[in-house]
Scaffold this active site. Structure first.
Site, mmCIF file in Angstrom:
data_model
loop_
_atom_site.group_PDB
_atom_site.id
_atom_site.type_symbol
_atom_site.label_atom_id
_atom_site.label_comp_id
_atom_site.label_asym_id
_atom_site.label_seq_id
_atom_site.Cartn_x
_atom_site.Cartn_y
_atom_site.Cartn_z
ATOM 1 N N GLU A 125 0.872 -1.174 0.000
ATOM 2 C CA GLU A 125 0.000 0.000 0.000
ATOM 3 C C GLU A 125 0.907 1.222 0.000
ATOM 4 O O GLU A 125 1.499 1.569 1.026
ATOM 5 C CB GLU A 125 -0.927 -0.013 1.226
ATOM 6 N N CYS B 187 -2.259 9.563 2.600
ATOM 7 C CA CYS B 187 -1.889 8.991 1.305
ATOM 8 C C CYS B 187 -2.961 9.194 0.247
ATOM 9 O O CYS B 187 -2.667 9.131 -0.949
ATOM 10 C CB CYS B 187 -1.569 7.511 1.461
#
Length: 471
Positions: free
Chosen positions: A221, A255
């Site tokens: 990720e 993010c």
């Protein structure tokens, strides 16, 4: 062995022994029952509730995170995830069977999800509770044991997680290890059955390279420059407020935050004015004194983000204080093409705002990262929405909102290309941390001897004629 010890030879041996110890002692029957898994998840939920104040204090120490943000973006998301997983786990983990009648035999298939075994989870510093424990939920739901390595860049949170979890869980089920990059490197070279990593692309590549030596599957990720577009139909006060909130949440260290804002030239000045108005309403004229605005996590990251400020005209903000790791919510305009702020992931409270004239030209110009974690569009134009969705390669696109989709257990969260690979949250997490095992049983009543050598033309004709019923 205490995890605060230096990385001695004995400690290296201890760390490398963890996966085998968990496989041997934590998964003796191969796959824990659904009830055991839910019991562990509910224990984790109780820890989050009981230690809410301590976790909030640790997040403030590491990131200056307001209590409201700590609960809404970290704890509440985890609590909702656990509730969702416990509610649906029995259905997700139900074995299935099917029968297939062939020419000469009956084939019975039984399928069941199986845990990978001992899983390594490496967390990130920007949401050091949520991004460390969310994959733990998926790992437990999948029936695994796990070793958890929180980020050393959020030390207060890492130490608290180590203390709380290691006291509540036996090490063969869940075990937290603290330490620096050397500890992480030692763990990624151990014999884990799956590695889950959240962090930068550069570190993610090293993790993948290390795992490849053992053919260990990896879920990455990562991040990217999530584009955000306001077209000529998408401007509103509410839209701008949502973008400003999503960009400067956690001082921009998210993010999936809008990285760069592209605004149609017809609403460009209105948007800039509304951004400034929203920032003043959210954080006041002195955001450094605001109790609702966080701080940059590390000195090194402060230096990187602060370096972006001089690469354009400061329309709002621009102040920064290294001693306090404070960077004001900053809006940049008039940025030269090729500037690092337009090429690199910002991951901080600096928002470039770029005017554009035509959406098709913007999308075809190569400015937007197609495989970012997500892409945002504010629009009511159906053609523009479809064009944007077709253009983006990210696993999600979001129209007329930011951030919220990542909190939903109904939406798989993960990257594509440069933003990583693999997905989790909800059922996607259960699937990511397990694999399908199929048991095949055949009942013969007529054997086809023509499959054995020596082969004949007659049997070839029979095979071609009855292939669907034979194979």
């Amino acid at each position: 062995m205490p995890d605060a010890e230096p990385l001695t030879d004995d400690r290296i041996l201890f760390l490398k022994s963890l996966p085998e110890k968990q496989r041997k002692e934590g998964l003796p029957e191969g796959s824990p029952s659904n009830e055991k898994r839910k019991k562990r998840l509910l224990k984790l939920k109780a820890l989050l509730t009981e230690h809410e104040k301590a976790l909030t204090d640790a997040l403030y120490a590491d990131l200056g995170k307001p209590a409201f943000e700590s609960f809404s973006s970290e704890l509440a998301v985890l609590l909702n995830e656990i509730d969702h997983v416990c509610k649906h786990l029995n259905r997700w983990n139900r074995s299935t069977s099917s029968r297939h009648l062939k020419l000469g035999y009956l084939e019975v298939l039984r399928k069941k999800r199986q845990p990978h075994g001992s899983v390594l989870i490496i967390g990130s510093w920007n949401y050091p509770v949520q991004l460390t424990l969310m994959p733990v939920i998926g790992a437990i739901a999948g029936g695994n044991s796990c070793v958890v390595k929180p980020s050393e860049y959020a030390p207060a949170t890492a130490e608290l997680l180590q203390t709380v979890i290691n006291q509540a869980f036996p090490p063969e089920q869940v075990y937290v290890v603290t330490g620096d990059g050397q500890v992480a490197g030692t763990l990624t070279s151990a014999s884990f059955d799956l590695i889950f990593f959240t962090g930068s692309g550069q570190t993610g590549k090293r993790v993948a390279d290390q795992a490849a030596k053992r053919l260990t599957p990896v879920i990455l990720e990562l991040g990217g420059k999530n584009p955000c577009i306001i077209d000529e139909t998408g401007f509103s006060e509410a839209a701008v407020k949502d973008i400003v909130w999503g960009k400067f949440l956690n001082a921009g260290q998210t993010c999936i935050a809008p990285d760069t804002l592209f605004v149609h030239q017809s609403v460009y000045e209105q948007t800039l004015n509304e951004i400034s108005a929203a920032l003043s309403a959210f954080y006041g004229d002195q955001p450094q004194a605001s109790a609702d605005y966080g701080r940059i996590c590390t000195d090194a990251h402060f230096q990187k983000v602060a370096g972006f400020i001089g690469q354009g005209t400061v329309r709002h903000g621009g102040d920064h204080d290294r001693a306090d790791r404070f960077i004001a919510p900053t809006v940049l305009t008039d940025i030269r093409p090729g500037s690092p702020v337009l090429e690199e992931e910002i991951f901080g409270p600096v928002l470039p705002v770029i005017p554009y004239a035509d959406l098709d030209a913007l999308l075809s110009g190569g400015t937007l990262q197609r495989d970012a974690l997500t892409g945002y569009l504010f629009s009511t134009d159906k053609h523009h929405i479809q064009r944007f969705n077709d253009y983006m390669r990210s696993s999600t696109t979001s129209v007329n909102q930011v951030i919220h989709h990542a909190a939903s257990p109904h939406i798989a969260f993960g990257g594509v290309g440069q933003s990583g690979y693999g997905a989790y949250h909800g059922k996607a997490g259960f699937l990511a941390f397990s694999y399908e095992k199929t048991s095949v049983r055949t009942y013969h009543y007529l054997r086809f001897s023509g499959k054995f050598p020596p082969y004949s033309e007659r049997n070839m004709k029979a095979l071609k004629k009855f292939r669907k019923r034979i194979l």
